[in-house]
Design a protein around this motif. Structure first.
Motif, PDB file in Angstrom:
ATOM      1  N   GLU A  48      14.923   5.547  25.129  1.00 25.58           N
ATOM      2  CA  GLU A  48      14.861   5.638  26.589  1.00 25.58           C
ATOM      3  C   GLU A  48      14.167   6.919  27.034  1.00 25.58           C
ATOM      4  N   LYS A  49      14.464   8.036  26.362  1.00 27.70           N
ATOM      5  CA  LYS A  49      13.893   9.325  26.750  1.00 27.70           C
ATOM      6  C   LYS A  49      12.396   9.385  26.463  1.00 27.70           C
ATOM      7  N   TYR A  50      11.963   8.777  25.361  1.00 25.92           N
ATOM      8  CA  TYR A  50      10.560   8.879  24.940  1.00 25.92           C
ATOM      9  C   TYR A  50       9.802   7.563  25.092  1.00 25.92           C
ATOM     10  N   ALA A  51      10.254   6.689  25.993  1.00 30.44           N
ATOM     11  CA  ALA A  51       9.565   5.414  26.216  1.00 30.44           C
ATOM     12  C   ALA A  51       8.110   5.663  26.582  1.00 30.44           C
ATOM     13  N   ASN A  52       7.209   4.853  25.960  1.00 25.42           N
ATOM     14  CA  ASN A  52       5.759   4.952  26.180  1.00 25.42           C
ATOM     15  C   ASN A  52       5.178   6.288  25.733  1.00 25.42           C
ATOM     16  N   GLN A  53       5.826   6.927  24.752  1.00 25.55           N
ATOM     17  CA  GLN A  53       5.311   8.153  24.156  1.00 25.55           C
ATOM     18  C   GLN A  53       5.326   8.010  22.631  1.00 25.55           C
ATOM     19  N   ASP A  54       4.719   8.980  21.956  1.00 20.89           N
ATOM     20  CA  ASP A  54       4.742   9.021  20.496  1.00 20.89           C
ATOM     21  C   ASP A  54       5.660  10.142  20.026  1.00 20.89           C
ATOM     22  N   ILE A  55       6.439   9.857  18.997  1.00 24.65           N
ATOM     23  CA  ILE A  55       7.252  10.886  18.344  1.00 24.65           C
ATOM     24  C   ILE A  55       6.592  11.197  17.001  1.00 24.65           C
ATOM     25  N   GLU A  56       6.291  12.456  16.761  1.00 22.50           N
ATOM     26  CA  GLU A  56       5.678  12.864  15.491  1.00 22.50           C
ATOM     27  C   GLU A  56       6.698  13.589  14.638  1.00 22.50           C
ATOM     28  N   LEU A  57       6.893  13.077  13.416  1.00 24.90           N
ATOM     29  CA  LEU A  57       7.860  13.658  12.493  1.00 24.90           C
ATOM     30  C   LEU A  57       7.165  14.066  11.199  1.00 24.90           C
ATOM     31  N   THR A  58       7.607  15.158  10.615  1.00 24.31           N
ATOM     32  CA  THR A  58       7.192  15.517   9.258  1.00 24.31           C
ATOM     33  C   THR A  58       8.356  15.211   8.337  1.00 24.31           C
ATOM     34  N   ILE A  59       8.159  14.237   7.461  1.00 23.80           N
ATOM     35  CA  ILE A  59       9.240  13.813   6.570  1.00 23.80           C
ATOM     36  C   ILE A  59       8.948  14.288   5.145  1.00 23.80           C
ATOM     37  N   VAL A  60       9.996  14.617   4.419  1.00 31.10           N
ATOM     38  CA  VAL A  60       9.876  15.053   3.028  1.00 31.10           C
ATOM     39  C   VAL A  60      10.715  14.111   2.174  1.00 31.10           C
ATOM     40  N   LEU A  61      10.052  13.431   1.236  1.00 25.15           N
ATOM     41  CA  LEU A  61      10.732  12.485   0.355  1.00 25.15           C
ATOM     42  C   LEU A  61      10.835  13.080  -1.043  1.00 25.15           C
ATOM     43  N   THR A  62      12.035  13.048  -1.611  1.00 21.66           N
ATOM     44  CA  THR A  62      12.243  13.467  -2.997  1.00 21.66           C
ATOM     45  C   THR A  62      12.246  12.224  -3.875  1.00 21.66           C
ATOM     46  N   ILE A  63      11.272  12.136  -4.778  1.00 14.37           N
ATOM     47  CA  ILE A  63      11.130  10.967  -5.651  1.00 14.37           C
ATOM     48  C   ILE A  63      11.813  11.269  -6.971  1.00 14.37           C
ATOM     49  N   THR A  64      12.829  10.508  -7.315  1.00 15.24           N
ATOM     50  CA  THR A  64      13.582  10.754  -8.547  1.00 15.24           C
ATOM     51  C   THR A  64      12.845  10.177  -9.758  1.00 15.24           C
ATOM     52  N   LYS A  65      13.401  10.401 -10.946  1.00 16.12           N
ATOM     53  CA  LYS A  65      12.754   9.943 -12.180  1.00 16.12           C
ATOM     54  C   LYS A  65      12.638   8.429 -12.266  1.00 16.12           C
ATOM     55  N   ASP A  66      13.560   7.702 -11.595  1.00 13.71           N
ATOM     56  CA  ASP A  66      13.492   6.238 -11.650  1.00 13.71           C
ATOM     57  C   ASP A  66      12.692   5.648 -10.477  1.00 13.71           C
ATOM     58  N   GLY A  67      12.092   6.523  -9.642  1.00  8.46           N
ATOM     59  CA  GLY A  67      11.253   6.037  -8.547  1.00  8.46           C
ATOM     60  C   GLY A  67      11.965   5.830  -7.228  1.00  8.46           C
ATOM     61  N   SER A  68      13.277   6.036  -7.206  1.00  7.80           N
ATOM     62  CA  SER A  68      14.005   5.904  -5.947  1.00  7.80           C
ATOM     63  C   SER A  68      13.851   7.182  -5.126  1.00  7.80           C
ATOM     64  N   VAL A  69      14.085   7.065  -3.817  1.00  7.76           N
ATOM     65  CA  VAL A  69      13.963   8.202  -2.915  1.00  7.76           C
ATOM     66  C   VAL A  69      15.346   8.776  -2.664  1.00  7.76           C
ATOM     67  N   PHE A  70      15.480  10.083  -2.893  1.00  6.09           N
ATOM     68  CA  PHE A  70      16.772  10.738  -2.736  1.00  6.09           C
ATOM     69  C   PHE A  70      16.768  11.637  -1.511  1.00  6.09           C
ATOM     70  N   ASN A  71      17.763  11.446  -0.653  1.00  2.00           N
ATOM     71  CA  ASN A  71      18.037  12.349   0.460  1.00  2.00           C
ATOM     72  C   ASN A  71      16.779  12.721   1.264  1.00  2.00           C
ATOM     73  N   PRO A  72      16.098  11.745   1.886  1.00  2.00           N
ATOM     74  CA  PRO A  72      14.903  12.064   2.674  1.00  2.00           C
ATOM     75  C   PRO A  72      15.228  12.999   3.831  1.00  2.00           C
ATOM     76  N   LYS A  73      14.321  13.929   4.105  1.00  2.00           N
ATOM     77  CA  LYS A  73      14.540  14.954   5.114  1.00  2.00           C
ATOM     78  C   LYS A  73      13.470  14.894   6.204  1.00  2.00           C
ATOM     79  N   ILE A  74      13.834  15.419   7.379  1.00  2.00           N
ATOM     80  CA  ILE A  74      12.897  15.601   8.480  1.00  2.00           C
ATOM     81  C   ILE A  74      12.850  17.084   8.805  1.00  2.00           C
TER      82      ILE A  74
END
Length: 227
Positions: A48-74
């Motif tokens: 509702e607050k950002y209707a008709n706008q863009d939200i830009e996020l920088t996300i950090v993904l930790t890729i584990t040894k088996d290929g799964s993503v652990f604890n993604p951060k913004i």
């Protein structure tokens, strides 16, 4: 002898670097990001607050040894969206993990994620108004992926972006009829937008006292170009 030894070390370092393979998505990276954006269900107060706008996020993904993503951060998560990011990532395919000398290792990847908030709809209205399966946000993301704009647009349009309004009737069975473009700053694209609307899945029809009814719907459309 010293020169020979240095040459050996240089060649050894080249071999070592060649054995490092960075983590990669198991599907196309842009498709992965599209799925992530589509599956990211934002809280009502944000849409509702950002209707008709863009939200830009920088996300950090930790890729584990088996290929799964652990604890993604913004980074700088002022909107407190990390719980929603984690839920969205859980539905996505695993990665190919980073390897060193053929052995999988943990790694991190950072991405810019731009989320267009194109429409805000009140939850209380969903019980009565027609709405697409999966909600408006998911509908818009799938809609934009189907639009083929390149052959219709001139350079000026790509700079200013596309703004138009479509109307249609949602029938009792969820089919869309009488699709029209009533406002458009790029008329050459009108037929393409109508084609895409027709190609989308059926909607949930409006209801009155629990009974499906025929209803009109107005759909604002905004296409922003990053060129």
């Amino acid at each position: 002898m010293k020169t020979l030894f240095l040459t050996f070390l240089f060649l050894l370092s080249l071999c070592t670097n060649a054995q490092i393979v960075e983590a990669s998505t198991t599907i196309a990276t842009n498709e992965y990001m599209d799925l992530l954006t589509a599956n990211l269900e934002l809280p009502k107060e944000v849409t509702e607050k950002y209707a008709n706008q863009d939200i830009e996020l920088t996300i950090v993904l930790t890729i584990t040894k088996d290929g799964s993503v652990f604890n993604p951060k913004i980074q700088n998560d002022s909107l407190q969206l990390e719980p929603y990011l984690k839920k969205a990532v859980e539905t996505l395919p695993k990665w190919n993990p980073k390897t060193e000398d053929g052995n999988p290792v943990v790694s991190r990847k950072a991405f810019k994620l731009i989320i267009p908030i194109l429409y805000a709809i009140q939850e209380d209205d969903l019980a009565m108004k027609a709405n697409p399966e999966g909600g408006m946000q998911g509908y818009y993301h799938n809609f934009m992926r189907k639009v083929n704009v390149d052959k219709y647009l001139d350079d000026e349009a790509t700079v200013s972006g596309i703004k138009m309004i479509a109307t249609f009737v949602v029938e009792k069975d969820g089919n869309l009829t009488n699709i029209k473009i009533i406002e458009s700053n790029e008329p050459s694209l009108n037929s393409e937008i109508i084609r895409v609307i027709k190609s989308m899945p059926k909607w949930n029809p409006a209801t009155e006292n629990g009974v499906p009814v025929r209803s009109d719907f107005t759909l604002p459309i905004k296409i922003k170009f990053n060129r």
